[in-house]
Design a protein around this motif. Structure first.
Motif, PDB file in Angstrom:
ATOM      1  N   ALA A 155       0.837  -1.206   0.000  1.00 33.86           N
ATOM      2  CA  ALA A 155       0.000   0.000   0.000  1.00 33.86           C
ATOM      3  C   ALA A 155       0.867   1.249   0.000  1.00 33.86           C
ATOM      4  CB  ALA A 155      -0.935  -0.004   1.214  1.00 33.86           C
ATOM      5  N   PHE A 156       1.929   1.232   0.767  1.00 38.65           N
ATOM      6  CA  PHE A 156       2.847   2.367   0.801  1.00 38.65           C
ATOM      7  C   PHE A 156       3.496   2.537  -0.563  1.00 38.65           C
ATOM      8  CE2 PHE A 156       6.615   4.793   1.690  1.00 38.65           C
ATOM      9  CZ  PHE A 156       6.195   5.678   2.668  1.00 38.65           C
ATOM     10  N   GLY A 157       3.884   1.423  -1.176  1.00 36.54           N
ATOM     11  CA  GLY A 157       4.497   1.463  -2.496  1.00 36.54           C
ATOM     12  C   GLY A 157       3.569   2.056  -3.536  1.00 36.54           C
ATOM     13  N   ASP A 158       2.291   1.692  -3.495  1.00 36.95           N
ATOM     14  CA  ASP A 158       1.314   2.238  -4.443  1.00 36.95           C
ATOM     15  C   ASP A 158       1.149   3.735  -4.284  1.00 36.95           C
ATOM     16  OD1 ASP A 158       0.733  -0.134  -5.672  1.00 36.95           O
ATOM     17  OD2 ASP A 158      -1.096  -0.508  -4.541  1.00 36.95           O
ATOM     18  N   ARG A 159       1.149   4.190  -3.054  1.00 33.87           N
ATOM     19  CA  ARG A 159       0.834   5.589  -2.774  1.00 33.87           C
ATOM     20  C   ARG A 159       2.031   6.520  -2.867  1.00 33.87           C
ATOM     21  NH1 ARG A 159      -3.172   6.796   1.940  1.00 33.87           N
ATOM     22  NH2 ARG A 159      -4.344   5.633   0.429  1.00 33.87           N
ATOM     23  N   TYR A 160       3.196   6.079  -2.425  1.00 39.30           N
ATOM     24  CA  TYR A 160       4.312   7.009  -2.251  1.00 39.30           C
ATOM     25  C   TYR A 160       5.520   6.792  -3.161  1.00 39.30           C
ATOM     26  CZ  TYR A 160       1.736   8.394   1.843  1.00 39.30           C
ATOM     27  OH  TYR A 160       0.754   8.847   2.671  1.00 39.30           O
ATOM     28  N   ASN A 161       5.573   5.691  -3.885  1.00 34.51           N
ATOM     29  CA  ASN A 161       6.720   5.454  -4.765  1.00 34.51           C
ATOM     30  C   ASN A 161       6.516   6.202  -6.072  1.00 34.51           C
ATOM     31  OD1 ASN A 161       7.996   3.802  -2.919  1.00 34.51           O
ATOM     32  ND2 ASN A 161       6.956   1.986  -3.646  1.00 34.51           N
ATOM     33  N   ALA A 162       6.797   7.480  -6.066  1.00 34.42           N
ATOM     34  CA  ALA A 162       6.540   8.328  -7.220  1.00 34.42           C
ATOM     35  C   ALA A 162       7.597   8.195  -8.311  1.00 34.42           C
ATOM     36  CB  ALA A 162       6.440   9.787  -6.779  1.00 34.42           C
ATOM     37  N   ALA A 163       8.783   7.761  -7.961  1.00 33.02           N
ATOM     38  CA  ALA A 163       9.854   7.681  -8.961  1.00 33.02           C
ATOM     39  C   ALA A 163       9.563   6.552  -9.937  1.00 33.02           C
ATOM     40  CB  ALA A 163      11.190   7.446  -8.287  1.00 33.02           C
ATOM     41  N   ALA A 164       9.530   6.891 -11.213  1.00 31.42           N
ATOM     42  CA  ALA A 164       9.263   5.898 -12.248  1.00 31.42           C
ATOM     43  C   ALA A 164      10.575   5.299 -12.737  1.00 31.42           C
ATOM     44  CB  ALA A 164       8.525   6.561 -13.406  1.00 31.42           C
ATOM     45  N   PRO A 165      10.511   4.087 -13.283  1.00 30.96           N
ATOM     46  CA  PRO A 165      11.720   3.526 -13.875  1.00 30.96           C
ATOM     47  C   PRO A 165      12.163   4.364 -15.074  1.00 30.96           C
ATOM     48  CG  PRO A 165       9.870   1.972 -13.966  1.00 30.96           C
ATOM     49  CD  PRO A 165       9.378   3.235 -13.363  1.00 30.96           C
ATOM     50  N   VAL A 166      13.323   4.062 -15.613  1.00 28.95           N
ATOM     51  CA  VAL A 166      13.854   4.792 -16.762  1.00 28.95           C
ATOM     52  C   VAL A 166      12.845   4.732 -17.904  1.00 28.95           C
ATOM     53  CG1 VAL A 166      15.690   4.823 -18.482  1.00 28.95           C
ATOM     54  CG2 VAL A 166      16.223   4.307 -16.104  1.00 28.95           C
ATOM     55  N   THR A 167      12.642   5.857 -18.545  1.00 32.82           N
ATOM     56  CA  THR A 167      11.736   5.926 -19.691  1.00 32.82           C
ATOM     57  C   THR A 167      12.499   6.401 -20.904  1.00 32.82           C
ATOM     58  OG1 THR A 167      11.131   8.237 -19.375  1.00 32.82           O
ATOM     59  CG2 THR A 167       9.842   6.585 -18.147  1.00 32.82           C
ATOM     60  N   GLU A 168      11.843   6.395 -22.031  1.00 35.63           N
ATOM     61  CA  GLU A 168      12.502   6.838 -23.256  1.00 35.63           C
ATOM     62  C   GLU A 168      12.917   8.300 -23.168  1.00 35.63           C
ATOM     63  OE1 GLU A 168       9.656   7.906 -26.676  1.00 35.63           O
ATOM     64  OE2 GLU A 168       8.601   6.339 -25.569  1.00 35.63           O
ATOM     65  N   TYR A 169      12.270   9.072 -22.314  1.00 35.33           N
ATOM     66  CA  TYR A 169      12.623  10.485 -22.181  1.00 35.33           C
ATOM     67  C   TYR A 169      13.922  10.680 -21.404  1.00 35.33           C
ATOM     68  CZ  TYR A 169       7.946  11.069 -23.917  1.00 35.33           C
ATOM     69  OH  TYR A 169       6.817  10.990 -24.694  1.00 35.33           O
ATOM     70  N   ASP A 170      14.329   9.662 -20.655  1.00 39.50           N
ATOM     71  CA  ASP A 170      15.583   9.740 -19.915  1.00 39.50           C
ATOM     72  C   ASP A 170      16.791   9.424 -20.784  1.00 39.50           C
ATOM     73  OD1 ASP A 170      14.287  10.297 -17.501  1.00 39.50           O
ATOM     74  OD2 ASP A 170      13.978   8.164 -17.109  1.00 39.50           O
ATOM     75  N   LEU A 171      16.550   8.783 -21.893  1.00 40.89           N
ATOM     76  CA  LEU A 171      17.632   8.344 -22.768  1.00 40.89           C
ATOM     77  C   LEU A 171      17.644   9.195 -24.035  1.00 40.89           C
ATOM     78  CD1 LEU A 171      16.929   4.519 -22.455  1.00 40.89           C
ATOM     79  CD2 LEU A 171      18.614   5.857 -21.190  1.00 40.89           C
ATOM     80  N   PRO A 172      18.827   9.422 -24.598  1.00 41.42           N
ATOM     81  CA  PRO A 172      18.868  10.187 -25.849  1.00 41.42           C
ATOM     82  C   PRO A 172      18.119   9.441 -26.943  1.00 41.42           C
ATOM     83  CG  PRO A 172      21.073   9.462 -25.201  1.00 41.42           C
ATOM     84  CD  PRO A 172      20.126   9.005 -24.147  1.00 41.42           C
ATOM     85  N   ARG A 173      17.500  10.198 -27.816  1.00 39.19           N
ATOM     86  CA  ARG A 173      16.789   9.589 -28.947  1.00 39.19           C
ATOM     87  C   ARG A 173      17.782   8.883 -29.861  1.00 39.19           C
ATOM     88  NH1 ARG A 173      11.401   9.458 -28.288  1.00 39.19           N
ATOM     89  NH2 ARG A 173      10.624  11.398 -27.488  1.00 39.19           N
ATOM     90  N   LEU A 174      17.415   7.703 -30.289  1.00 41.29           N
ATOM     91  CA  LEU A 174      18.262   6.976 -31.217  1.00 41.29           C
ATOM     92  C   LEU A 174      18.075   7.544 -32.617  1.00 41.29           C
ATOM     93  CD1 LEU A 174      17.591   3.322 -30.054  1.00 41.29           C
ATOM     94  CD2 LEU A 174      19.620   4.689 -29.625  1.00 41.29           C
ATOM     95  N   THR A 175      19.150   7.652 -33.325  1.00 43.30           N
ATOM     96  CA  THR A 175      19.045   8.088 -34.712  1.00 43.30           C
ATOM     97  C   THR A 175      18.647   6.894 -35.560  1.00 43.30           C
ATOM     98  OG1 THR A 175      21.332   7.574 -35.223  1.00 43.30           O
ATOM     99  CG2 THR A 175      20.887   9.788 -34.361  1.00 43.30           C
ATOM    100  N   ARG A 176      18.187   7.148 -36.751  1.00 44.98           N
ATOM    101  CA  ARG A 176      17.795   6.063 -37.648  1.00 44.98           C
ATOM    102  C   ARG A 176      18.968   5.107 -37.855  1.00 44.98           C
ATOM    103  NH1 ARG A 176      13.806   5.046 -41.460  1.00 44.98           N
ATOM    104  NH2 ARG A 176      14.526   3.834 -43.237  1.00 44.98           N
ATOM    105  N   ARG A 177      20.174   5.651 -38.004  1.00 45.84           N
ATOM    106  CA  ARG A 177      21.366   4.826 -38.207  1.00 45.84           C
ATOM    107  C   ARG A 177      21.595   3.908 -37.005  1.00 45.84           C
ATOM    108  NH1 ARG A 177      26.622   6.088 -36.796  1.00 45.84           N
ATOM    109  NH2 ARG A 177      28.081   4.649 -37.679  1.00 45.84           N
ATOM    110  N   ASP A 178      21.459   4.442 -35.779  1.00 45.15           N
ATOM    111  CA  ASP A 178      21.666   3.639 -34.568  1.00 45.15           C
ATOM    112  C   ASP A 178      20.685   2.471 -34.509  1.00 45.15           C
ATOM    113  OD1 ASP A 178      23.711   5.284 -33.674  1.00 45.15           O
ATOM    114  OD2 ASP A 178      22.353   6.554 -32.514  1.00 45.15           O
TER     115      ASP A 178
END
Length: 104
Positions: free
Chosen positions: A72-95
């Motif tokens: 219950a505590f985890g559901d309510r207070y664990n606001a930090a999300a795992p790594v998302t695509e916004y945390d990582l640089p965008r891959l180029t088409r070549r990559d």
């Protein structure tokens, strides 16, 4: 607890920086360092929604508790999300094509 026993429990963990997380905690050694592993669950799910590791110096307090309280505590207070695509640089088409998939 004997010297060879490892700690595993449901708990609420208070971290330096005034952050609190709830989940199933245990010990794990990574690269020779003993760390606290926290598996954070969402609702009644069987698999953790994320796992985080902390060094002993980051922990201010650890309070063992019943599983339903940690979840219950985890559901309510664990606001930090795992790594998302916004945390990582965008891959180029070549990559994206370096692995040989989808070549033009």
């Amino acid at each position: 607890m004997s010297e060879n026993e490892t700690f595993e429990s449901w708990a609420i963990v208070e971290l330096m920086g005034h952050r609190k997380i709830g989940g199933k905690v245990g010990e794990q050694t990574i690269a020779g360092a003993n760390l606290l592993r926290v598996d954070i669950y969402e609702g009644e799910g069987e698999s953790p929604k994320m796992t985080q590791f902390y060094g002993g110096g980051a922990i201010y307090c650890l309070t063992p508790c019943a599983e339903h309280l940690a979840r219950a505590f985890g559901d309510r207070y664990n606001a930090a999300a795992p790594v998302t695509e916004y945390d990582l640089p965008r891959l180029t088409r070549r990559d994206r094509h370096d692995d040989g998939e989808g070549e033009d």
